[in-house]
Design a protein around this motif. Sequence first.
Motif, PDB file in Angstrom:
ATOM      1  N   GLY A 337       0.783  -1.222   0.000  1.00 59.15           N
ATOM      2  CA  GLY A 337       0.000   0.000   0.000  1.00 59.15           C
ATOM      3  C   GLY A 337       0.815   1.273   0.000  1.00 59.15           C
ATOM      4  O   GLY A 337       0.258   2.374   0.057  1.00 59.15           O
ATOM      5  N   LYS A 338       2.137   1.165  -0.097  1.00 59.21           N
ATOM      6  CA  LYS A 338       2.993   2.347  -0.103  1.00 59.21           C
ATOM      7  C   LYS A 338       2.899   3.039  -1.455  1.00 59.21           C
ATOM      8  O   LYS A 338       2.977   2.421  -2.504  1.00 59.21           O
ATOM      9  N   LEU A 339       2.742   4.385  -1.422  1.00 60.52           N
ATOM     10  CA  LEU A 339       2.659   5.160  -2.643  1.00 60.52           C
ATOM     11  C   LEU A 339       4.037   5.255  -3.287  1.00 60.52           C
ATOM     12  O   LEU A 339       5.007   5.696  -2.669  1.00 60.52           O
ATOM     13  N   LEU A 340       4.129   4.842  -4.556  1.00 59.60           N
ATOM     14  CA  LEU A 340       5.381   4.903  -5.296  1.00 59.60           C
ATOM     15  C   LEU A 340       5.456   6.136  -6.177  1.00 59.60           C
ATOM     16  O   LEU A 340       6.513   6.752  -6.314  1.00 59.60           O
ATOM     17  N   LEU A 341       4.318   6.507  -6.798  1.00 63.71           N
ATOM     18  CA  LEU A 341       4.306   7.639  -7.720  1.00 63.71           C
ATOM     19  C   LEU A 341       2.873   8.127  -7.884  1.00 63.71           C
ATOM     20  O   LEU A 341       1.931   7.333  -7.880  1.00 63.71           O
ATOM     21  N   SER A 342       2.719   9.431  -8.054  1.00 59.99           N
ATOM     22  CA  SER A 342       1.400  10.010  -8.286  1.00 59.99           C
ATOM     23  C   SER A 342       1.506  11.105  -9.333  1.00 59.99           C
ATOM     24  O   SER A 342       2.594  11.621  -9.610  1.00 59.99           O
ATOM     25  N   GLY A 343       0.383  11.438  -9.937  1.00 55.28           N
ATOM     26  CA  GLY A 343       0.327  12.568 -10.851  1.00 55.28           C
ATOM     27  C   GLY A 343       0.916  12.322 -12.217  1.00 55.28           C
ATOM     28  O   GLY A 343       1.068  13.265 -12.995  1.00 55.28           O
ATOM     29  N   TYR A 344       1.219  11.127 -12.558  1.00 52.92           N
ATOM     30  CA  TYR A 344       1.766  10.835 -13.881  1.00 52.92           C
ATOM     31  C   TYR A 344       0.622  10.655 -14.875  1.00 52.92           C
ATOM     32  O   TYR A 344      -0.541  10.459 -14.500  1.00 52.92           O
ATOM     33  N   GLU A 345       0.957  10.726 -16.145  1.00 48.98           N
ATOM     34  CA  GLU A 345      -0.077  10.622 -17.190  1.00 48.98           C
ATOM     35  C   GLU A 345      -0.283   9.186 -17.664  1.00 48.98           C
ATOM     36  O   GLU A 345      -1.415   8.742 -17.870  1.00 48.98           O
ATOM     37  N   LYS A 346       0.828   8.453 -17.834  1.00 43.97           N
ATOM     38  CA  LYS A 346       0.674   7.116 -18.413  1.00 43.97           C
ATOM     39  C   LYS A 346       1.950   6.309 -18.232  1.00 43.97           C
ATOM     40  O   LYS A 346       3.055   6.853 -18.294  1.00 43.97           O
ATOM     41  N   ILE A 347       1.772   5.002 -17.985  1.00 40.16           N
ATOM     42  CA  ILE A 347       2.910   4.075 -18.078  1.00 40.16           C
ATOM     43  C   ILE A 347       3.054   3.712 -19.552  1.00 40.16           C
ATOM     44  O   ILE A 347       2.186   3.060 -20.135  1.00 40.16           O
ATOM     45  N   ILE A 348       4.139   4.158 -20.161  1.00 38.73           N
ATOM     46  CA  ILE A 348       4.326   3.941 -21.594  1.00 38.73           C
ATOM     47  C   ILE A 348       4.688   2.488 -21.880  1.00 38.73           C
ATOM     48  O   ILE A 348       4.180   1.867 -22.808  1.00 38.73           O
ATOM     49  N   LYS A 349       5.568   1.930 -21.041  1.00 43.38           N
ATOM     50  CA  LYS A 349       5.991   0.545 -21.276  1.00 43.38           C
ATOM     51  C   LYS A 349       6.441  -0.085 -19.973  1.00 43.38           C
ATOM     52  O   LYS A 349       7.177   0.517 -19.197  1.00 43.38           O
ATOM     53  N   ASN A 350       5.970  -1.313 -19.742  1.00 44.96           N
ATOM     54  CA  ASN A 350       6.386  -2.106 -18.596  1.00 44.96           C
ATOM     55  C   ASN A 350       7.509  -3.026 -19.040  1.00 44.96           C
ATOM     56  O   ASN A 350       7.317  -3.923 -19.854  1.00 44.96           O
ATOM     57  N   LEU A 351       8.716  -2.789 -18.519  1.00 46.63           N
ATOM     58  CA  LEU A 351       9.876  -3.606 -18.868  1.00 46.63           C
ATOM     59  C   LEU A 351      10.227  -4.585 -17.758  1.00 46.63           C
ATOM     60  O   LEU A 351      11.368  -5.052 -17.658  1.00 46.63           O
ATOM     61  N   TYR A 352       9.249  -4.886 -16.915  1.00 44.59           N
ATOM     62  CA  TYR A 352       9.349  -5.875 -15.844  1.00 44.59           C
ATOM     63  C   TYR A 352      10.135  -5.350 -14.653  1.00 44.59           C
ATOM     64  O   TYR A 352       9.617  -5.255 -13.545  1.00 44.59           O
ATOM     65  N   ILE A 356       8.862   2.752 -18.263  1.00 42.88           N
ATOM     66  CA  ILE A 356       8.959   4.053 -18.924  1.00 42.88           C
ATOM     67  C   ILE A 356       7.631   4.770 -18.676  1.00 42.88           C
ATOM     68  O   ILE A 356       6.562   4.245 -18.989  1.00 42.88           O
ATOM     69  N   ILE A 357       7.707   5.971 -18.083  1.00 42.43           N
ATOM     70  CA  ILE A 357       6.493   6.679 -17.643  1.00 42.43           C
ATOM     71  C   ILE A 357       6.537   8.111 -18.173  1.00 42.43           C
ATOM     72  O   ILE A 357       7.618   8.730 -18.247  1.00 42.43           O
ATOM     73  N   ARG A 358       5.347   8.628 -18.544  1.00 44.49           N
ATOM     74  CA  ARG A 358       5.230  10.026 -18.960  1.00 44.49           C
ATOM     75  C   ARG A 358       4.560  10.833 -17.857  1.00 44.49           C
ATOM     76  O   ARG A 358       3.498  10.443 -17.356  1.00 44.49           O
ATOM     77  N   LYS A 359       5.182  11.954 -17.521  1.00 50.91           N
ATOM     78  CA  LYS A 359       4.615  12.850 -16.507  1.00 50.91           C
ATOM     79  C   LYS A 359       4.906  14.285 -16.928  1.00 50.91           C
ATOM     80  O   LYS A 359       6.050  14.621 -17.238  1.00 50.91           O
ATOM     81  N   ALA A 360       3.853  15.105 -16.943  1.00 48.70           N
ATOM     82  CA  ALA A 360       3.976  16.510 -17.367  1.00 48.70           C
ATOM     83  C   ALA A 360       4.615  16.606 -18.744  1.00 48.70           C
ATOM     84  O   ALA A 360       5.470  17.473 -19.012  1.00 48.70           O
ATOM     85  N   LYS A 361       4.222  15.664 -19.625  1.00 46.80           N
ATOM     86  CA  LYS A 361       4.680  15.617 -21.012  1.00 46.80           C
ATOM     87  C   LYS A 361       6.180  15.376 -21.143  1.00 46.80           C
ATOM     88  O   LYS A 361       6.760  15.617 -22.198  1.00 46.80           O
ATOM     89  N   LYS A 362       6.814  14.920 -20.085  1.00 47.60           N
ATOM     90  CA  LYS A 362       8.201  14.508 -20.115  1.00 47.60           C
ATOM     91  C   LYS A 362       8.283  13.025 -19.744  1.00 47.60           C
ATOM     92  O   LYS A 362       7.368  12.479 -19.110  1.00 47.60           O
ATOM     93  N   TYR A 363       9.395  12.401 -20.113  1.00 47.95           N
ATOM     94  CA  TYR A 363       9.528  10.964 -19.916  1.00 47.95           C
ATOM     95  C   TYR A 363      10.621  10.663 -18.895  1.00 47.95           C
ATOM     96  O   TYR A 363      11.632  11.366 -18.815  1.00 47.95           O
ATOM     97  N   GLY A 364      10.381   9.598 -18.119  1.00 47.02           N
ATOM     98  CA  GLY A 364      11.355   9.139 -17.151  1.00 47.02           C
ATOM     99  C   GLY A 364      11.296   7.632 -17.018  1.00 47.02           C
ATOM    100  O   GLY A 364      10.449   6.965 -17.617  1.00 47.02           O
ATOM    101  N   VAL A 365      12.213   7.072 -16.215  1.00 44.97           N
ATOM    102  CA  VAL A 365      12.258   5.629 -15.971  1.00 44.97           C
ATOM    103  C   VAL A 365      12.292   5.401 -14.469  1.00 44.97           C
ATOM    104  O   VAL A 365      13.116   5.987 -13.761  1.00 44.97           O
ATOM    105  N   MET A 366      11.379   4.537 -13.997  1.00 41.91           N
ATOM    106  CA  MET A 366      11.285   4.208 -12.578  1.00 41.91           C
ATOM    107  C   MET A 366      11.397   2.707 -12.406  1.00 41.91           C
ATOM    108  O   MET A 366      10.879   1.939 -13.227  1.00 41.91           O
TER     109      MET A 366
END
Length: 793
Positions: A337-352, A356-366
């Motif tokens: 139940g721990k919050l990992l991330l909030s406010g993002y737009e979309k998970i672009i790709k699950n690489l296991y 790859i995630i998009r947030k505020a029209k920018k891309y990052g990796v978590m």
Amino acid sequence: MFYNAPQGIENLKRFYNFIERHQDELIDDVEHFKNAKENLFNYLEKLNQPYFNLDAWDVFNMNNTSHKKQAEEWLQKIKNNNAVINDAINTDNVFLLELSLFSKEVGEWFDDFKSFFNYSNYGYGWDIIDQPEPSAPLIFEEHSLWGLKDAAGKILIPPQYEKFYDFDDENMAVVFFDKKYGYVSKNGKEVIPPQFDDAFDFMGDYAIVLRAGKYGKINKEGDVIIDFMYQDMNNIGYNRECFTAKLNDKWGVIDNHNNVVLPFEYEERIESGNNEETYIITVKDRKTKLIFTKQFRFLGEFETSFVKSILIPNEQYIYEVFQNTKSDQNLLLDDHGKLLLSGYEKIIKNLYYVFIIRKAKKYGVMDSKGNMILDFEYESIDTLPVVLQKRDHIFCAKIANEEEHLHDDFLKVKKSGKYGLYLNINHFNTQISDFIYDDIISLKNAFLAVQINGLWGIIHALGELKVHIEYDLILKGDDAYCLKDDMVYTFDSNGIHEAEKTNLQRYINSNKELGYHYFSREVENRLQAYVDKGLKADEVFYQKAWILLEMDNEYCVAEAVYNFQQAVDLGHADAMNELAIIYEDAKGENPHYKNEEQSFHLFLKSAQLGSKTAMLNVGLCYADGMGTSINQEQMLYWYTEALKAGNMSAALNLGNYYYFNTDGNENYELALKYYLKAEKAGKSVDLELGWLYNHFNYPDKALSYLLKAVIDDEEGYASWQLGVYAEKGIEMEINIPLAIKHYKAAADMEYNEAFLNLYDIYTNDKDFKNKTLAEQYAQKIASAGLEIRKKKG
């Protein structure tokens, strides 16, 4: 398909004894072979069934051919393979175990019989025997009571129970007697005497039971693990460690030790949701559900469509909660139940291991634990289809040592209009290159094409420069094509070198067929100019047409015909022959092009220009009357011209003419001459040469050819002639059993002369007289319209 088991085992023993006699030539590990042989025949001799059964139902269902037809084909193959083995045993000759003599499925990927027989996974025949598991005991009924007996019929539990349920996965069965339930084991022991009002199958080490209206839990010894205190109880969760239970009219969740996992405060039963990746509780009069993680941590109350579970390493999950009436943003939470991330737009790709995630029209990796590998500051992040070879993992040795299964993810990352390269392997990540490239595209294997200031080069995916950045363009294919000025180069495992034109032409054609999928018309023109460079105009058209024809579709055939015609108009002899073949359409593949007169005209013109292939084809036209009238004189002329020009296939045609001719022009001396030439050219003429040498009374030479011909004998002559040699002792000792074998093979192919030989043996040979068999072959002789030969004197 069935085979007599005792006879089959004896045949197998003969074969293994033969192999052992020739162990120096055939066995790599003699001790292993002897152990396998002993185990195999000890096992087979204990079988008491009368037949071996080859159940090929599933295999036959993979083919549209009828089961009967497929069975007949398989029986023929088995018969052929048995004949090869028997010939080797009967002649005591290991060299007859030549793989090419067996059906093509036998040892298909091996160089010779020895390597096939010594294949480690085969274990000399023993390792592929499935050892049957002990037969399960049988629950049986007698006088309305139930008991248990073993597979041999021995009574393990006499009939004494009113009900006897099936055994569960823990080899325990629920039984019922005198209104009470208990448990027995598969070995016939009453483990827990009947004492419960109800009982359920064991799930792991525990089972739920009912006593005096209350549910509890016991172990396999019957010890009470959880007291009888619950109004209801059910297993929940795939790991069988938790139970949903009802206490004081409220539902909750407990573990195997009666610890409360979810408090008893819910009106409805807790149920598994989404394949036990979540748990849910229905909320009365609402569409929403109370949703919990796999660890029973509360996610919230909303419709199940707003929650997505995502598998991460170690069979754990994280949970994506989409924006809804109770949350104005997307959330990512872990199993606890721990919050990992909030406010993002979309998970672009699950690489296991990472996302790859998009947030505020920018891309990052978590990563799966919520750690940011790349912050949300990039213009794009894409994966590149690169797979590292084993040797490359030296770069990440510490990862290879930590985990067995490695997930290589190469990331093409864009920042300030330039691309860089990142690598992620499981929990390890590193930057491979700075942001210096205008573009990056993946090539075959672990190579990448990179662009700087409009020019291209090639790097290994781990950063090593392989091809200097100096090329106008790099194209992806089976190998990479590098364009520079008017040249085209190929990059492959051997480095970079000038492109081979035939393969490049195939690449050009396939691109056009796919609607210019790989490159544009402008690029095509550059590639084609390279292919055509240095060739005469007629050869350009011919090469292009020939490769188009390989692609085997209507559009490419039409293009090929056009290009062949252009080459023909320029006097290209081989193009004339190829276009003639299309117009002949002997296989019926291009009926709208069929024109036999035009085909013959082109064959003849090509032959007159010196094409040795066309010379043979002209001869065939005169032989069959294709596009012209039959003319044996012209046929022989063009066959002879073709042979003079070096077309050795013509030798076979000339041999066939003089061998099979029935109008008085047969000439066995010439047939032998031309067949010997054909044999040198690799043609299969063993049967014909065997017949001819026998005809000319050279039985020693005939025998060698007949032994090869009998393998593919479909008419029976070779088998019959070998039978004659064995019966009369020609080039071998007299061997009546071998003669019978060959005669029977010929008789099976309806070679009528063999009926007479078999009748004669079964009637007159004192050691093999058999009245019944003699009568059978007498009937076959009569049906064939032959007369039984009478013995002189």
